[in-house]
Design a protein around this motif. Sequence first.
Motif, PDB file in Angstrom:
ATOM      1  N   LEU A  17       0.832  -1.200   0.000  1.00 18.26           N
ATOM      2  CA  LEU A  17       0.000   0.000   0.000  1.00 18.26           C
ATOM      3  C   LEU A  17       0.868   1.251   0.000  1.00 18.26           C
ATOM      4  O   LEU A  17       0.609   2.199  -0.747  1.00 18.26           O
ATOM      5  CB  LEU A  17      -0.935   0.004   1.207  1.00 18.26           C
ATOM      6  CG  LEU A  17      -1.862   1.203   1.339  1.00 18.26           C
ATOM      7  CD1 LEU A  17      -2.804   1.275   0.136  1.00 18.26           C
ATOM      8  CD2 LEU A  17      -2.653   1.116   2.634  1.00 18.26           C
ATOM      9  N   ARG A  18       1.920   1.242   0.803  1.00 17.31           N
ATOM     10  CA  ARG A  18       2.833   2.386   0.857  1.00 17.31           C
ATOM     11  C   ARG A  18       3.499   2.604  -0.507  1.00 17.31           C
ATOM     12  O   ARG A  18       3.622   3.738  -0.981  1.00 17.31           O
ATOM     13  CB  ARG A  18       3.898   2.169   1.932  1.00 17.31           C
ATOM     14  CG  ARG A  18       4.754   3.411   2.198  1.00 17.31           C
ATOM     15  CD  ARG A  18       5.984   3.076   3.005  1.00 17.31           C
ATOM     16  NE  ARG A  18       6.894   2.190   2.297  1.00 17.31           N
ATOM     17  CZ  ARG A  18       7.702   2.548   1.302  1.00 17.31           C
ATOM     18  NH1 ARG A  18       7.690   3.774   0.852  1.00 17.31           N
ATOM     19  NH2 ARG A  18       8.519   1.670   0.739  1.00 17.31           N
ATOM     20  N   LYS A  38       2.299   1.725  -3.483  1.00 18.67           N
ATOM     21  CA  LYS A  38       1.299   2.228  -4.421  1.00 18.67           C
ATOM     22  C   LYS A  38       1.051   3.719  -4.196  1.00 18.67           C
ATOM     23  O   LYS A  38       0.949   4.483  -5.160  1.00 18.67           O
ATOM     24  CB  LYS A  38      -0.022   1.462  -4.265  1.00 18.67           C
ATOM     25  CG  LYS A  38       0.009   0.091  -4.864  1.00 18.67           C
ATOM     26  CD  LYS A  38      -1.336  -0.604  -4.706  1.00 18.67           C
ATOM     27  CE  LYS A  38      -1.296  -1.998  -5.270  1.00 18.67           C
ATOM     28  NZ  LYS A  38      -2.593  -2.692  -5.110  1.00 18.67           N
ATOM     29  N   GLU A  39       0.942   4.125  -2.939  1.00 18.28           N
ATOM     30  CA  GLU A  39       0.728   5.544  -2.633  1.00 18.28           C
ATOM     31  C   GLU A  39       1.906   6.388  -3.103  1.00 18.28           C
ATOM     32  O   GLU A  39       1.728   7.473  -3.650  1.00 18.28           O
ATOM     33  CB  GLU A  39       0.491   5.727  -1.132  1.00 18.28           C
ATOM     34  CG  GLU A  39      -0.845   5.187  -0.663  1.00 18.28           C
ATOM     35  CD  GLU A  39      -0.989   5.196   0.844  1.00 18.28           C
ATOM     36  OE1 GLU A  39       0.020   5.389   1.555  1.00 18.28           O
ATOM     37  OE2 GLU A  39      -2.123   4.991   1.302  1.00 18.28           O
ATOM     38  N   GLU A  40       3.107   5.886  -2.891  1.00 18.19           N
ATOM     39  CA  GLU A  40       4.310   6.624  -3.302  1.00 18.19           C
ATOM     40  C   GLU A  40       4.378   6.742  -4.826  1.00 18.19           C
ATOM     41  O   GLU A  40       4.689   7.806  -5.362  1.00 18.19           O
ATOM     42  CB  GLU A  40       5.560   5.921  -2.757  1.00 18.19           C
ATOM     43  CG  GLU A  40       6.848   6.648  -3.037  1.00 18.19           C
ATOM     44  CD  GLU A  40       6.985   7.955  -2.287  1.00 18.19           C
ATOM     45  OE1 GLU A  40       7.853   8.758  -2.680  1.00 18.19           O
ATOM     46  OE2 GLU A  40       6.239   8.202  -1.332  1.00 18.19           O
ATOM     47  N   PHE A  55       1.836   6.682  -6.888  1.00 17.96           N
ATOM     48  CA  PHE A  55       0.780   7.599  -7.279  1.00 17.96           C
ATOM     49  C   PHE A  55       1.242   9.045  -7.087  1.00 17.96           C
ATOM     50  O   PHE A  55       1.067   9.891  -7.961  1.00 17.96           O
ATOM     51  CB  PHE A  55      -0.482   7.330  -6.467  1.00 17.96           C
ATOM     52  CG  PHE A  55      -1.627   8.222  -6.820  1.00 17.96           C
ATOM     53  CD1 PHE A  55      -2.324   8.036  -8.003  1.00 17.96           C
ATOM     54  CD2 PHE A  55      -2.007   9.259  -5.979  1.00 17.96           C
ATOM     55  CE1 PHE A  55      -3.386   8.858  -8.347  1.00 17.96           C
ATOM     56  CE2 PHE A  55      -3.057  10.089  -6.303  1.00 17.96           C
ATOM     57  CZ  PHE A  55      -3.752   9.890  -7.486  1.00 17.96           C
ATOM     58  N   ARG A  56       1.884   9.314  -5.941  1.00 20.05           N
ATOM     59  CA  ARG A  56       2.389  10.656  -5.655  1.00 20.05           C
ATOM     60  C   ARG A  56       3.467  11.053  -6.670  1.00 20.05           C
ATOM     61  O   ARG A  56       3.467  12.176  -7.186  1.00 20.05           O
ATOM     62  CB  ARG A  56       2.951  10.715  -4.237  1.00 20.05           C
ATOM     63  CG  ARG A  56       3.337  12.114  -3.782  1.00 20.05           C
ATOM     64  CD  ARG A  56       4.056  12.095  -2.458  1.00 20.05           C
ATOM     65  NE  ARG A  56       5.331  11.402  -2.525  1.00 20.05           N
ATOM     66  CZ  ARG A  56       6.435  11.897  -3.079  1.00 20.05           C
ATOM     67  NH1 ARG A  56       6.417  13.080  -3.638  1.00 20.05           N
ATOM     68  NH2 ARG A  56       7.557  11.201  -3.086  1.00 20.05           N
TER      69      ARG A  56
END
Length: 90
Positions: free
Chosen positions: A59-60, A62-64, A66-67
């Motif tokens: 999850l971390r 994927k978030e990174e 995306f950012r």
Amino acid sequence: MSEYWVSNARHHCKYCKVWIADNKIQRRQHEEGLKHKDNVERFISNMKEENQKKKQEELRKKEELFRINQAAERAHFHDLYKHHPDANES
């Protein structure tokens, strides 16, 4: 010379990391023991914990990503309009 030594089969318990005689009685006696049950419970608990950590890490990531992609898009459009002012007239 008709008799020769033959080793008895052994079973390795992956939870307790011990070798036991590979027969029904010894296996049942070992598997019903408190030490074995505690080790199995600890093993399952550790697997669940590792799985949860892997999910959090994914999850971390994927978030990174995306950012990073959002920042790259903003920079791309900023560069596009900065160097080509007539691009926004189309």
